[in-house]
Design an enzyme around this catalytic site. Structure first.
Site: not given
Ligand SMILES: NC(=O)c1ccc[n+]([C@@H]2O[C@H](COP(=O)([O-])OP(=O)(O)OC[C@H]3O[C@@H](n4cnc5c(N)ncnc54)[C@H](O)[C@@H]3O)[C@@H](O)[C@H]2O)c1
Length: 375
Positions: A120, A141, A153, A191
């Site tokens: 993000s 994204h 995106e 964003n």
């Molecule tokens: N949550 C949102 O609204 C949103 C929206 C757009 C983008 N994002 C981006 O998406 C990404 C994930 O966000 P999320 O909300 O799904 O997080 P989350 O915490 O729900 O999930 C992350 C997952 O990745 C795993 N993980 C962490 N480090 C790891 C690694 N090195 N190798 C393999 N697995 C690993 C964790 O065990 C976890 O299951 C982030 O970069 C976040 O900025 C989030």
């Protein structure tokens, strides 16, 4: 029909599992993994529960549910992602973790396989830095929840190859998404261009207007949710973190000022829906104030201006920005459509008025973007 190569997903949290569902439901084989064993072990059951609720709601057939589940393979390690032509990471939002993951994947996959990040806030060029083939890296994204949100995106960095962009776009469109190209700039389109929706509302709040009347003015102008209802939905803490991230990335420009009222809201613990109380959450909606149209003009003028600042930085189009804002935020119109609605003179006059009455530290918020002034 577009060929459907195997898609790899790393990270089976909120976003990763949702993105896996998007491609699997569209007929792509998906191979997904996570560093955390419980996340791997529960992934199929979690996807099964999500799909079952769609079956119960009459939105998916049992056959489609079963076919989607059958397309998801949960892998124990990264080496099993070798057949994938597009790998999307949705792991922790840390630059070093994403760099380390892509460096570990690179020798395991085909030389032209694409490495996409769902970051993000991190620069794409920094994630690609140090890779043997940085030209295969870009951002895809997705928005939360990925199966429901139509927008993706696509942000290449300066060295991403045109073939990488074209293939990632083609496959993601084949998965049913609207893909908008945007620059490798903080916040991409949505964003970044959304900041004034919250920021100008917070400026009005600090001038003594109530959150309820500001929201009512914006809903009267066609917005489904007013700025404060939207902050309550997202969570004031998440909104503050995004604002502070943008403020830092844009060298503390006052257009991205994290207003004291937002910080105070976070400090109070009333973060919105998730805590049961927010700026307006659970309050009955107010009637629009007498000057509702003036409030809407003020907020929309700053949305128009921010969109022009982004446009001036290159890598996107007015149509792309409008589509992204409609799909990503459910806005009734994008900023360039708002410009057409009010007319350029009215927007410029409003920005000049705001600049004249603002305290000195906030005057640069209202400096018109070059492209807005000269047309
Ligand atoms: N949550 C949102 O609204 C949103 C929206 C757009 C983008 N994002 C981006 O998406 C990404 C994930 O966000 P999320 O909300 O799904 O997080 P989350 O915490 O729900 O999930 C992350 C997952 O990745 C795993 N993980 C962490 N480090 C790891 C690694 N090195 N190798 C393999 N697995 C690993 C964790 O065990 C976890 O299951 C982030 O970069 C976040 O900025 C989030």
């Amino acid at each position: 029909m577009t060929a459907r190569p195997a898609i790899g997903i790393v990270g089976l949290g909120t976003m990763g599992l949702g993105i896996a569902q998007v491609y699997a439901q569209a007929g792509f084989p998906v191979i997904a993994t996570d560093a955390h064993q419980p996340a791997r072990d529960s992934a199929l059951a979690r996807l099964g529960d999500t799909l079952q609720s769609r079956v119960t709601a009459g939105r998916l057939t049992e056959a489609d549910r079963d076919a989607t589940l059958a397309r998801l393979t949960v892998a124990g390690d990264l080496a099993e992602l070798a057949p994938c032509q597009l790998i999307i990471e949705a792991i922790v939002e840390k630059l070093e973790a994403k760099q380390a993951l892509f460096a570990a994947l690179e020798p395991l996959i085909a030389p032209d396989a694409i490495l996409a990040t769902n970051t993000s806030s991190l620069p794409i060029h920094a994630i690609a830095d140090g890779l043997k083939h940085p030209d295969r890296t870009l951002a895809l994204h997705f928005f939360n929840p990925p199966p429901a949100m139509k927008l993706v995106e696509l942000a290449p960095h300066a060295g991403t190859s045109p073939t990488t962009i074209a293939r990632a776009q083609q496959w993601t469109e084949a998965a049913g998404k609207t893909v908008i190209l945007c620059p490798d700039r903080p916040g991409f389109i949505v964003n970044r261009c959304a900041r004034p929706y919250y920021g100008e509302a917070l400026a009005l709040l600090s001038e003594g207007r109530s959150a309820a009347e500001i929201d009512a003015a914006m809903t009267a102008a066609g917005y489904k949710l007013g700025p404060f209802a939207l902050i309550d939905l997202i969570g004031a803490d998440i909104n503050l973190a995004a604002t502070e991230g943008m403020h830092a990335a844009m060298r503390q420009h006052p257009r991205y000022l994290p207003f004291p009222a937002l910080k105070a809201q976070v400090a109070s613990g009333n973060l919105g829906r998730k805590t049961g109380k927010g700026f307006v959450f659970l309050d009955p909606p107010a009637s629009p104030p007498a000057d509702a149209a003036a409030i809407a003009l003020r907020i929309e003028a700053t949305l128009v201006n921010e969109a022009h600042w982004l446009l001036a930085e290159g890598g996107t189009t007015p149509e792309g920005i409008d589509t992204a804002m409609r799909l990503g935020l459910n806005f009734p119109r994008g900023p360039f459509e708002a410009l057409a609605k009010y007319g350029r003179p009215a927007i410029l006059a409003e920005l000049a008025r705001l600049r004249a009455v603002a305290p000195d530290a906030l005057k640069p918020r209202y400096d018109p973007a070059p492209g807005l002034e000269t047309k």
